[in-house]
Design a protein around this motif. Structure first.
Motif, PDB file in Angstrom:
ATOM      1  N   MET A  91       0.835  -1.188   0.000  1.00 32.26           N
ATOM      2  CA  MET A  91       0.000   0.000   0.000  1.00 32.26           C
ATOM      3  C   MET A  91       0.880   1.252   0.000  1.00 32.26           C
ATOM      4  SD  MET A  91      -2.498   1.420   3.031  1.00 32.26           S
ATOM      5  CE  MET A  91      -4.104   0.911   2.505  1.00 32.26           C
ATOM      6  N   ARG A  92       0.410   2.250  -0.748  1.00 33.85           N
ATOM      7  CA  ARG A  92       1.112   3.529  -0.697  1.00 33.85           C
ATOM      8  C   ARG A  92       0.350   4.495   0.198  1.00 33.85           C
ATOM      9  NH1 ARG A  92       4.287   7.275  -4.876  1.00 33.85           N
ATOM     10  NH2 ARG A  92       4.003   9.227  -3.765  1.00 33.85           N
ATOM     11  N   VAL A  93       1.052   5.161   1.104  1.00 30.02           N
ATOM     12  CA  VAL A  93       0.441   6.173   1.969  1.00 30.02           C
ATOM     13  C   VAL A  93       1.216   7.475   1.831  1.00 30.02           C
ATOM     14  CG1 VAL A  93      -0.192   6.823   4.326  1.00 30.02           C
ATOM     15  CG2 VAL A  93      -0.348   4.424   3.627  1.00 30.02           C
ATOM     16  N   ASP A  94       0.517   8.531   1.447  1.00 35.87           N
ATOM     17  CA  ASP A  94       1.102   9.877   1.405  1.00 35.87           C
ATOM     18  C   ASP A  94       0.522  10.676   2.541  1.00 35.87           C
ATOM     19  OD1 ASP A  94       0.834   9.016  -1.737  1.00 35.87           O
ATOM     20  OD2 ASP A  94       2.638  10.229  -1.370  1.00 35.87           O
ATOM     21  N   VAL A  95       1.365  11.451   3.215  1.00 39.25           N
ATOM     22  CA  VAL A  95       0.905  12.309   4.308  1.00 39.25           C
ATOM     23  C   VAL A  95       1.207  13.759   3.950  1.00 39.25           C
ATOM     24  CG1 VAL A  95       1.169  12.879   6.753  1.00 39.25           C
ATOM     25  CG2 VAL A  95       1.353  10.492   6.005  1.00 39.25           C
ATOM     26  N   LEU A  96       0.217  14.617   4.115  1.00 37.37           N
ATOM     27  CA  LEU A  96       0.420  16.063   3.950  1.00 37.37           C
ATOM     28  C   LEU A  96       0.397  16.701   5.327  1.00 37.37           C
ATOM     29  CD1 LEU A  96      -0.979  15.139   1.145  1.00 37.37           C
ATOM     30  CD2 LEU A  96      -1.405  17.555   0.886  1.00 37.37           C
ATOM     31  N   THR A  97       1.466  17.415   5.647  1.00 38.08           N
ATOM     32  CA  THR A  97       1.612  17.972   6.989  1.00 38.08           C
ATOM     33  C   THR A  97       2.496  19.211   6.962  1.00 38.08           C
ATOM     34  OG1 THR A  97       2.563  17.525   9.188  1.00 38.08           O
ATOM     35  CG2 THR A  97       3.516  16.323   7.352  1.00 38.08           C
ATOM     36  N   ASP A 100      10.388  -4.031   3.583  1.00 27.71           N
ATOM     37  CA  ASP A 100       9.945  -5.118   2.711  1.00 27.71           C
ATOM     38  C   ASP A 100       9.092  -4.623   1.545  1.00 27.71           C
ATOM     39  OD1 ASP A 100      11.253  -6.742   4.474  1.00 27.71           O
ATOM     40  OD2 ASP A 100       9.458  -7.616   5.380  1.00 27.71           O
ATOM     41  N   GLY A 101       8.833  -3.314   1.489  1.00 25.53           N
ATOM     42  CA  GLY A 101       8.054  -2.763   0.385  1.00 25.53           C
ATOM     43  C   GLY A 101       6.558  -2.997   0.498  1.00 25.53           C
ATOM     44  N   LEU A 102       6.091  -3.448   1.671  1.00 30.29           N
ATOM     45  CA  LEU A 102       4.649  -3.679   1.863  1.00 30.29           C
ATOM     46  C   LEU A 102       3.929  -2.360   2.139  1.00 30.29           C
ATOM     47  CD1 LEU A 102       5.047  -6.786   4.195  1.00 30.29           C
ATOM     48  CD2 LEU A 102       4.556  -6.783   1.738  1.00 30.29           C
ATOM     49  N   LEU A 103       4.674  -1.422   2.724  1.00 33.53           N
ATOM     50  CA  LEU A 103       4.141  -0.083   3.010  1.00 33.53           C
ATOM     51  C   LEU A 103       5.117   0.939   2.438  1.00 33.53           C
ATOM     52  CD1 LEU A 103       2.216   1.897   4.536  1.00 33.53           C
ATOM     53  CD2 LEU A 103       3.756   1.678   6.492  1.00 33.53           C
ATOM     54  N   SER A 136      -0.459  13.633  -8.114  1.00 33.72           N
ATOM     55  CA  SER A 136       0.198  13.437  -9.419  1.00 33.72           C
ATOM     56  C   SER A 136       1.429  12.537  -9.317  1.00 33.72           C
ATOM     57  CB  SER A 136       0.617  14.795  -9.996  1.00 33.72           C
ATOM     58  OG  SER A 136       1.771  15.279  -9.307  1.00 33.72           O
ATOM     59  N   LEU A 137       1.862  12.202  -8.111  1.00 30.62           N
ATOM     60  CA  LEU A 137       3.080  11.409  -7.950  1.00 30.62           C
ATOM     61  C   LEU A 137       2.851   9.925  -8.196  1.00 30.62           C
ATOM     62  CD1 LEU A 137       4.478  13.100  -4.707  1.00 30.62           C
ATOM     63  CD2 LEU A 137       5.108  13.578  -7.088  1.00 30.62           C
ATOM     64  N   ASP A 138       1.573   9.521  -8.328  1.00 30.48           N
ATOM     65  CA  ASP A 138       1.264   8.103  -8.509  1.00 30.48           C
ATOM     66  C   ASP A 138      -0.004   7.989  -9.350  1.00 30.48           C
ATOM     67  OD1 ASP A 138       2.017   5.299  -6.803  1.00 30.48           O
ATOM     68  OD2 ASP A 138       0.004   5.376  -7.667  1.00 30.48           O
ATOM     69  N   ARG A 139      -0.088   6.933 -10.183  1.00 28.36           N
ATOM     70  CA  ARG A 139      -1.261   6.769 -11.048  1.00 28.36           C
ATOM     71  C   ARG A 139      -2.500   6.462 -10.214  1.00 28.36           C
ATOM     72  NH1 ARG A 139      -1.187   2.066 -13.745  1.00 28.36           N
ATOM     73  NH2 ARG A 139      -2.338   3.003 -15.455  1.00 28.36           N
ATOM     74  N   GLU A 140      -2.312   5.775  -9.103  1.00 29.25           N
ATOM     75  CA  GLU A 140      -3.432   5.436  -8.218  1.00 29.25           C
ATOM     76  C   GLU A 140      -3.934   6.727  -7.565  1.00 29.25           C
ATOM     77  OE1 GLU A 140      -5.948   2.839  -7.546  1.00 29.25           O
ATOM     78  OE2 GLU A 140      -4.042   1.961  -8.216  1.00 29.25           O
ATOM     79  N   ALA A 157      -7.503  -0.558   4.962  1.00 30.01           N
ATOM     80  CA  ALA A 157      -6.402  -1.459   4.602  1.00 30.01           C
ATOM     81  C   ALA A 157      -6.631  -2.096   3.228  1.00 30.01           C
ATOM     82  CB  ALA A 157      -6.218  -2.532   5.675  1.00 30.01           C
ATOM     83  N   GLY A 158      -7.878  -2.068   2.743  1.00 28.79           N
ATOM     84  CA  GLY A 158      -8.194  -2.631   1.436  1.00 28.79           C
ATOM     85  C   GLY A 158      -7.917  -1.679   0.286  1.00 28.79           C
ATOM     86  N   GLN A 159      -7.555  -0.438   0.594  1.00 21.69           N
ATOM     87  CA  GLN A 159      -7.264   0.555  -0.448  1.00 21.69           C
ATOM     88  C   GLN A 159      -5.846   0.355  -0.987  1.00 21.69           C
ATOM     89  OE1 GLN A 159      -9.299   3.274  -1.447  1.00 21.69           O
ATOM     90  NE2 GLN A 159     -10.965   2.408  -0.231  1.00 21.69           N
ATOM     91  N   LYS A 160      -5.642   0.745  -2.237  1.00 23.27           N
ATOM     92  CA  LYS A 160      -4.286   0.667  -2.798  1.00 23.27           C
ATOM     93  C   LYS A 160      -3.449   1.857  -2.335  1.00 23.27           C
ATOM     94  CE  LYS A 160      -5.213  -1.948  -7.015  1.00 23.27           C
ATOM     95  NZ  LYS A 160      -6.675  -1.790  -7.279  1.00 23.27           N
ATOM     96  N   ARG A 161      -4.133   2.996  -2.116  1.00 27.00           N
ATOM     97  CA  ARG A 161      -3.407   4.205  -1.731  1.00 27.00           C
ATOM     98  C   ARG A 161      -4.258   5.067  -0.802  1.00 27.00           C
ATOM     99  NH1 ARG A 161      -1.501   9.333  -5.613  1.00 27.00           N
ATOM    100  NH2 ARG A 161       0.069  10.101  -4.165  1.00 27.00           N
ATOM    101  N   LEU A 162      -3.627   5.607   0.232  1.00 25.28           N
ATOM    102  CA  LEU A 162      -4.282   6.572   1.116  1.00 25.28           C
ATOM    103  C   LEU A 162      -3.501   7.880   1.073  1.00 25.28           C
ATOM    104  CD1 LEU A 162      -4.912   4.443   4.359  1.00 25.28           C
ATOM    105  CD2 LEU A 162      -6.548   4.951   2.531  1.00 25.28           C
ATOM    106  N   ILE A 163      -4.224   9.001   1.098  1.00 21.75           N
ATOM    107  CA  ILE A 163      -3.589  10.311   1.232  1.00 21.75           C
ATOM    108  C   ILE A 163      -4.151  10.939   2.509  1.00 21.75           C
ATOM    109  CG2 ILE A 163      -3.192  12.566   0.176  1.00 21.75           C
ATOM    110  CD1 ILE A 163      -3.626  11.275  -2.571  1.00 21.75           C
ATOM    111  N   LEU A 164      -3.295  11.089   3.508  1.00 28.44           N
ATOM    112  CA  LEU A 164      -3.734  11.586   4.817  1.00 28.44           C
ATOM    113  C   LEU A 164      -3.378  13.055   4.958  1.00 28.44           C
ATOM    114  CD1 LEU A 164      -2.491   8.617   7.065  1.00 28.44           C
ATOM    115  CD2 LEU A 164      -4.609   8.821   5.737  1.00 28.44           C
ATOM    116  N   VAL A 165      -4.340  13.866   5.369  1.00 31.97           N
ATOM    117  CA  VAL A 165      -4.104  15.298   5.525  1.00 31.97           C
ATOM    118  C   VAL A 165      -4.200  15.656   7.012  1.00 31.97           C
ATOM    119  CG1 VAL A 165      -4.809  17.617   4.842  1.00 31.97           C
ATOM    120  CG2 VAL A 165      -5.127  15.694   3.242  1.00 31.97           C
TER     121      VAL A 165
END
Ligand code: 9WO
Length: 238
Positions: free
Chosen positions: A1-7, A28-31, A76-80, A103-111
């Motif tokens: 899963m990819r997680v981006d955080v804006l802070t 391990d590249g899982l997160l 824009s940093l990821d196609r997902e 946890a079922g999402q491919k990508r989360l963006i947390l603000v």
């Protein structure tokens, strides 16, 4: 899963997510966790990200234009495209069920908000889900974001070893866990319950189930209400 955080405080994320299970999940590249500084998207020479609230009131409000630019850049940093989550006490309460959904999402963006809050137009037009970790106010959404990341990461396939399964724990069966003990069997006169030392497997299982029920009744009776009743909780008559 990819997680981006804006802070506004990317440095806050060093530490808690760099140890133990989450550290290994990242290695391990899982997160894939990427933290971004909202201030990089400020436009003026003072690099301001907040302003006075319309209508008056105390404190400052984070600007919708800065937040929107930051979000569009990160998107824009990821196609997902990712599910955009704002951490706020005004959101739905984070639950085991919500953690599993996320946890079922491919990508989360947390603000993560700071100051007195974010311009409501950002929440309305740019955010998919507003989430609270509990009824208290903090100084920012960073700690709640870390709580969410930790809770979600342990549900990603491969993150927990063979010894632990998120399917088999506490909130999965709707009860609190039974108490646990290890050696020494007696310490300062404090004894471990006899049945656990008996080696009688059926009795041990019976005891554990009794303990789970008893503790849940005593400590968290709200968990024992059936799903139907729980869904009706808070329904008003007005
Ligand atoms: C604060 C607030 C208080 C009552 C009702 C709604 C509210 N929204 C916010 C808010 O968005 N605050 C911003 C983020 C700015 C101030 C610090 N912030 C914050 C988030 N404090 N506490 C949280 C938070 C987030 C999730 N779960 C618990 C607390």
């Amino acid at each position: 899963m990819r997680v981006d955080v804006l802070t506004l405080f990317p440095e806050a994320f060093a530490g808690p997510l760099d140890v133990s299970i989450i550290k290994r999940a990242r290695e391990d590249g899982l997160l894939d966790l990427q933290v971004h500084d909202i201030r990089e998207h400020a436009a003026d020479r003072h690099r301001s990200v907040d302003d006075y609230p319309f209508g008056g009131g105390q404190g400052m409000v984070m600007r919708v234009d800065v937040l929107d630019r930051a979000l569009e850049h990160v998107r824009s940093l990821d196609r997902e495209q990712g599910l955009v989550v704002l951490l706020t006490p005004a959101g739905e309460r984070l639950s085991d069920a919500a953690v599993r959904e996320l946890a079922g999402q491919k990508r989360l963006i947390l603000v993560c908000g700071r100051y007195e809050g974010v311009d409501e137009r950002f929440a309305e037009h740019c955010v998919d889900r507003e989430i609270s970790i509990g009824d208290y106010v903090l100084t920012g959404g960073e700690l709640p974001a870390m709580v969410l990341i930790d809770a979600v990461a342990r549900h990603l396939p491969g993150v927990l070893g063979d010894e632990a399964s998120p399917e088999e724990e506490s909130f999965a069966h709707g009860l609190l866990e039974h108490p646990q003990y290890t050696r020494p069997a007696e310490y300062r006169g404090w004894a471990v319950p006899e049945v656990l030392l008996s080696g009688h497997h059926a009795n041990v299982e019976k005891w554990k189930q009794e303990q789970r029920l008893r503790r849940t009744k005593e400590r968290r009776p709200d968990l024992l209400m059936d799903g139907d009743l729980r869904n009706r909780e808070g329904e008003g008559t007005s």
